[in-house]
Design an enzyme around this catalytic site. Sequence first.
Site, mmCIF file in Angstrom:
data_model
loop_
_atom_site.group_PDB
_atom_site.id
_atom_site.type_symbol
_atom_site.label_atom_id
_atom_site.label_comp_id
_atom_site.label_asym_id
_atom_site.label_seq_id
_atom_site.Cartn_x
_atom_site.Cartn_y
_atom_site.Cartn_z
ATOM 1 N N LYS A 115 -6.970 -5.175 -2.566
ATOM 2 C CA LYS A 115 -7.841 -5.628 -1.443
ATOM 3 C C LYS A 115 -8.769 -4.524 -0.878
ATOM 4 O O LYS A 115 -8.743 -3.405 -1.276
ATOM 5 C CB LYS A 115 -6.680 -5.989 -0.171
ATOM 6 C CG LYS A 115 -5.830 -4.908 -0.067
ATOM 7 C CD LYS A 115 -5.003 -5.416 0.760
ATOM 8 C CE LYS A 115 -4.020 -4.116 1.552
ATOM 9 N NZ LYS A 115 -4.965 -3.241 2.054
ATOM 10 N N CYS A 172 -2.397 -2.663 7.770
ATOM 11 C CA CYS A 172 -2.191 -3.626 6.423
ATOM 12 C C CYS A 172 -0.814 -4.410 6.513
ATOM 13 O O CYS A 172 -0.857 -5.428 6.098
ATOM 14 C CB CYS A 172 -2.289 -2.931 5.154
ATOM 15 S SG CYS A 172 -4.083 -2.407 4.843
ATOM 16 N N ASP A 174 0.647 -1.207 0.099
ATOM 17 C CA ASP A 174 0.112 0.037 0.009
ATOM 18 C C ASP A 174 0.880 1.364 -0.019
ATOM 19 O O ASP A 174 0.445 2.302 0.635
ATOM 20 C CB ASP A 174 -0.818 -0.024 1.238
ATOM 21 C CG ASP A 174 -1.935 -1.204 1.056
ATOM 22 O OD1 ASP A 174 -1.909 -2.073 0.387
ATOM 23 O OD2 ASP A 174 -2.932 -1.109 2.036
HETATM 24 C C1 VGL Z 1 -4.871 0.871 5.849
HETATM 25 C C2 VGL Z 1 -6.414 2.133 7.202
HETATM 26 C C3 VGL Z 1 -7.153 1.810 6.291
HETATM 27 C C4 VGL Z 1 -3.268 0.396 5.464
HETATM 28 C C5 VGL Z 1 -5.725 0.716 4.910
HETATM 29 O O1 VGL Z 1 -2.922 0.228 4.275
HETATM 30 O O2 VGL Z 1 -2.754 0.006 6.330
HETATM 31 N N1 VGL Z 1 -5.092 1.451 6.907
HETATM 32 N N2 VGL Z 1 -7.310 1.390 5.236
#
Ligand code: VGL
Length: 179
Positions: free
Chosen positions: A86, A127, A8
Site C-alpha cells: 500500500k 495504518c 507494517d
Molecule cells: C505509517 C506514517 C506514514 C504507518 C505509514 O504504517 O502507520 N505511518 N506511513
Amino acid sequence: MKALLIVDVQNDFCTGGALEVKDGESVTENINRVVHRFDLVIASKDWHPERTAHFKKWPVHCVRFSKGAEFHPSLNTSHIQQVFLKGTGTSDDGYSAFEADNIDLSDYLKEHHIDQLYIAGLATDYCVKSSAIDAVKKGFTTYVLTDAVKAVNIDPDDGNEALAAMQQAGCILTDSTSV
Ligand code: VGL
Ligand code: ZN
C-alpha cells in the site's frame, strides 16, 4: 474463520528506522506468540515510490525494495500467506491495508471465508487505525490486539486517541492473551 493482519512491521518503523516508532519491534513478541492460532495470517507493507506527496508529511521511509521496507528480522514471517502493498502511488498516503493495490484485501478475506479480522502491528495512530476502521466498514468483526500495536505518538496521546476512535467505530479492543 479468523485471520490475523500484521500491519507494517518494517525496519523503517522500528528502532533506527527512518520513521521510528519507539521500540516498534517489541510488537513482534506478542505477534509471534499467537500467529499459529489463526486460520490465516497476512501482512501489509508500506511500499512507497522514491517520490510521493506522502513524503511532504513524513521523512522518506519504506521505499519499495529498500532495506527499510523489509520486515523487521524479529518478526516470524513463516505463517504469512500474502503480503498487501500500500502507498504505492505518488499522491495517496495509503494508510489502510484495504487500499492495497496488488490484491484487494476485502475480496481476498471473503474468498478465504474470513469473518473475524484481528489486527496488530505499526503504527496504532496511522495504518493500524485506518485499516481497523476500514475493516469494520467492510463488514468484518474487527479486533485490535492492544498489546501488539505501537504508536508514532507525534502527540503523546495519539495512540490512546486512535484506540478510542477505533472502538468508537466498532472495533473490539482485546489483547494477545485472549486469542
Ligand atoms: C505509517 C506514517 C506514514 C504507518 C505509514 O504504517 O502507520 N505511518 N506511513
Ligand atoms: Zn508511509
